[in-house]
Design a protein around this motif. Structure first.
Motif, short mmCIF file in Angstrom:
data_model
loop_
_atom_site.label_atom_id
_atom_site.label_comp_id
_atom_site.label_asym_id
_atom_site.label_seq_id
_atom_site.Cartn_x
_atom_site.Cartn_y
_atom_site.Cartn_z
N ALA A 1 3.87 -10.85 24.26
CA ALA A 1 4.62 -9.76 23.76
C ALA A 1 4.90 -9.10 22.62
N ALA A 2 4.24 -9.00 21.67
CA ALA A 2 3.54 -8.30 20.26
C ALA A 2 2.38 -6.62 21.13
N VAL A 3 2.41 -7.14 22.29
CA VAL A 3 2.16 -5.89 23.09
C VAL A 3 2.98 -5.28 23.18
N ASP A 4 3.97 -5.61 23.96
CA ASP A 4 4.68 -4.91 25.15
C ASP A 4 4.89 -3.91 23.62
N CYS A 5 6.14 -5.15 22.75
CA CYS A 5 6.19 -3.82 21.45
C CYS A 5 5.81 -3.08 20.94
N LEU A 6 4.19 -3.38 20.62
CA LEU A 6 3.49 -1.88 20.18
C LEU A 6 3.43 -0.64 21.46
N GLY A 7 3.34 -0.84 22.17
CA GLY A 7 3.74 0.15 23.48
C GLY A 7 4.72 0.62 23.71
N LEU A 8 5.71 0.05 23.58
CA LEU A 8 6.83 0.87 23.14
C LEU A 8 7.66 1.69 21.96
N GLN A 9 6.51 1.40 20.62
CA GLN A 9 7.02 2.55 20.14
C GLN A 9 5.95 4.13 20.11
N TYR B 1 10.22 -15.73 27.06
CA TYR B 1 10.86 -16.99 27.28
C TYR B 1 11.94 -16.45 26.52
N GLY B 2 12.18 -15.67 26.17
CA GLY B 2 13.49 -15.12 25.68
C GLY B 2 13.53 -15.71 24.18
N ILE B 3 12.43 -15.53 23.72
CA ILE B 3 13.34 -15.98 22.04
C ILE B 3 12.36 -14.94 21.51
N THR B 4 13.23 -14.48 20.07
CA THR B 4 13.37 -13.63 19.26
C THR B 4 12.55 -13.74 18.25
N SER C 1 1.13 -1.33 -0.12
CA SER C 1 0.33 0.17 -0.27
C SER C 1 1.83 1.14 -0.26
N ASP C 2 0.33 2.25 -1.34
CA ASP C 2 1.04 3.71 -0.58
C ASP C 2 0.47 4.45 0.04
N LYS C 3 -0.35 4.15 1.41
CA LYS C 3 -0.85 4.80 2.09
C LYS C 3 -0.64 4.78 3.46
N VAL C 4 0.83 3.79 3.25
CA VAL C 4 1.26 2.66 4.28
C VAL C 4 2.43 3.02 4.93
N ASP C 5 3.24 2.76 6.02
CA ASP C 5 4.77 2.57 6.38
C ASP C 5 4.97 2.06 6.50
N HIS C 6 6.20 0.78 6.20
CA HIS C 6 6.51 -0.11 6.57
C HIS C 6 7.65 -0.39 6.93
N ARG C 7 7.90 -1.70 8.44
CA ARG C 7 9.75 -1.15 8.37
C ARG C 7 9.60 -2.89 9.24
N LYS C 8 10.25 -3.35 9.52
CA LYS C 8 10.30 -5.11 9.51
C LYS C 8 11.23 -4.47 11.09
N VAL C 9 10.69 -5.63 12.40
CA VAL C 9 10.92 -5.10 14.15
C VAL C 9 11.05 -6.13 14.56
N SER C 10 12.05 -6.67 15.22
CA SER C 10 12.26 -8.06 16.52
C SER C 10 12.37 -7.65 17.01
N PHE C 11 11.67 -8.47 18.47
CA PHE C 11 11.34 -8.39 19.43
C PHE C 11 11.15 -10.00 20.73
N GLN C 12 11.65 -9.67 22.43
CA GLN C 12 11.25 -11.20 21.90
C GLN C 12 9.87 -11.44 23.23
N ASN C 13 9.77 -12.38 23.50
CA ASN C 13 8.76 -13.07 24.31
C ASN C 13 9.13 -13.37 25.37
#
Length: 377
Positions: A165-173, A86-89, A72-84
């Motif tokens: 863990a995804a909620v953690d990641c979003l909340g840190l944005q 249990y320490g899994i990335t 989509s040309d209406k959206v910015d996109h980037r890849k992220v990594s984060f840990q749950n």
């Protein structure tokens, strides 16, 4: 949580999974007696104890678009990594409305079961980002670009944690209002998402689209058709498979997912038509290009995911399912067990997989209204 750009450390060559093509006649008969239900997600593979290597985990570190849907040309996109926890990335795709200002509501998205973020969850995430939300589509542990060994295994606990863990990641944005976060779970990750929201009180609203309850499926088969005798026999065979895995030091894998031999039920044809054709094929998806471990069903068989679904309340739940979906009963049962506020939206004429990618069928307008109403600080 960090941008995912460490190409030198994570380049891994890909290899296509090897798998046996068919079950013998006796095993086929056993599957039929069990309702043929769990075969789709690997419990059928429990009767095939031959070894097959999984597809090697691969990581896309380029900025090239590698999704099965248009960018989509209406959206910015980037890849992220984060840990749950249990320490899994975990690796995800973060989508944001282009030129957005201020702190926005956000949504964590995952599923279907055996899919990757470049398929349905990414489509949902990008579409909801076009509608004003910061969204994160992620690969669950042990699949896709996310970490965890062995590959292609799932867990009712760890994969529930993946949503938090995804909620953690979003909340840190910096552009996200952490008090306005929701969840969308698709197919088997619908049940995982509901389970996560029941325990994670930070999430304000949840959508379960074309939902599967994976613990119910593995424990009872489709339409709860597995008898106690069949369940016991399955667990006996899985126990023997554990001995074989322990002796070899590596898990056995089942047949390649979603191959057709003729005569399959229509919903199996539908899965093939999504995962194994250009419509939805992605080389990192278990359902497109791999198989689950034979013992994958074990932890689901006595850990019901939706035991505490009523505790999502007073936060709202929106269930979305196709009128003609073979899996419709999962949403209907979960809806009955959930507490108010709740809504069950049945899409006329739709099948299970229609809600994976059919833009004229997936009710994005209703989802937008739902989250706009309920993601309030």
């Amino acid at each position: 949580m960090s941008d995912y750009n460490d190409a030198d450390d994570h380049q891994v060559s890909s290899s296509k999974a090897l798998a046996s093509r068919a079950l013998d006649a006796g095993r086929r008969d056993l599957l039929k007696k069990a309702g043929a239900g769990v075969a789709l997600y690997g419990a059928g593979a429990m009767f095939n104890l031959s070894r097959a290597e999984p597809g090697t985990k691969t990581v896309n570190t380029s900025r090239e678009w590698d999704k099965v849907f248009p960018e989509s040309d209406k959206v910015d996109h980037r890849k992220v990594s984060f840990q749950n926890r249990y320490g899994i990335t975990l690796v995800g795709d973060l989508y944001s409305p282009r030129n957005a200002e201020g702190k926005l509501p956000a949504i964590a998205v995952s599923g279907p079961y055996g899919a990757v973020k470049e398929q349905s969850s990414g489509l949902y995430a990008q579409t909801m980002a076009e509608r004003g939300f910061v969204t994160l589509a992620f690969d669950p542990s042990y699949t896709g670009e996310s970490g965890g060994e062995p590959r292609n295994v799932s867990s009712p606990d760890i994969n529930t944690e993946d949503f938090s863990a995804a909620v953690d990641c979003l909340g840190l944005q910096p552009g996200v209002d952490r008090d306005r976060i929701g969840v969308i779970g698709i197919c088997g990750w619908g049940g995982m998402g509901l389970n996560a929201v029941a325990v994670d009180k930070r999430v304000k609203a949840v959508v379960a689209s074309t939902m599967y309850d994976m613990s119910r499926l593995f424990a009872r088969g489709y339409n709860d058709s597995v008898t106690l005798e069949q369940r016991t026999q399955t667990l006996e065979q899985l126990g023997q498979q554990r001995w074989a895995d322990a002796e070899s030091g590596t898990p056995a894998y089942g047949p390649l997912m979603n191959e057709l031999e003729g005569g399959e039920a229509q919903f199996l044809v539908d899965y093939h038509d999504y995962y194994r054709t250009p419509r939805g094929f992605h080389p990192r998806a278990v359902n497109s290009n791999g198989s689950w471990t034979v013992t994958n069903p074990l932890s689901f068989m006595n850990m019901p995911l939706l035991t505490y679904i009523a505790e999502i309340s007073p936060r709202p739940v929106l269930f979305i399912h196709g009128e003609n979906a073979h899996s419709r009963y999962f949403s209907e049962t979960a809806y009955a067990a959930a507490a108010e506020p709740k809504e069950l939206m049945i899409i006329p004429g739709a099948s299970h997989t229609d809600l994976y990618d059919q833009m004229d069928i997936i009710p994005f307008d209703r989802m937008t209204e739902f989250f706009n109403q309920h993601l309030v600080a």
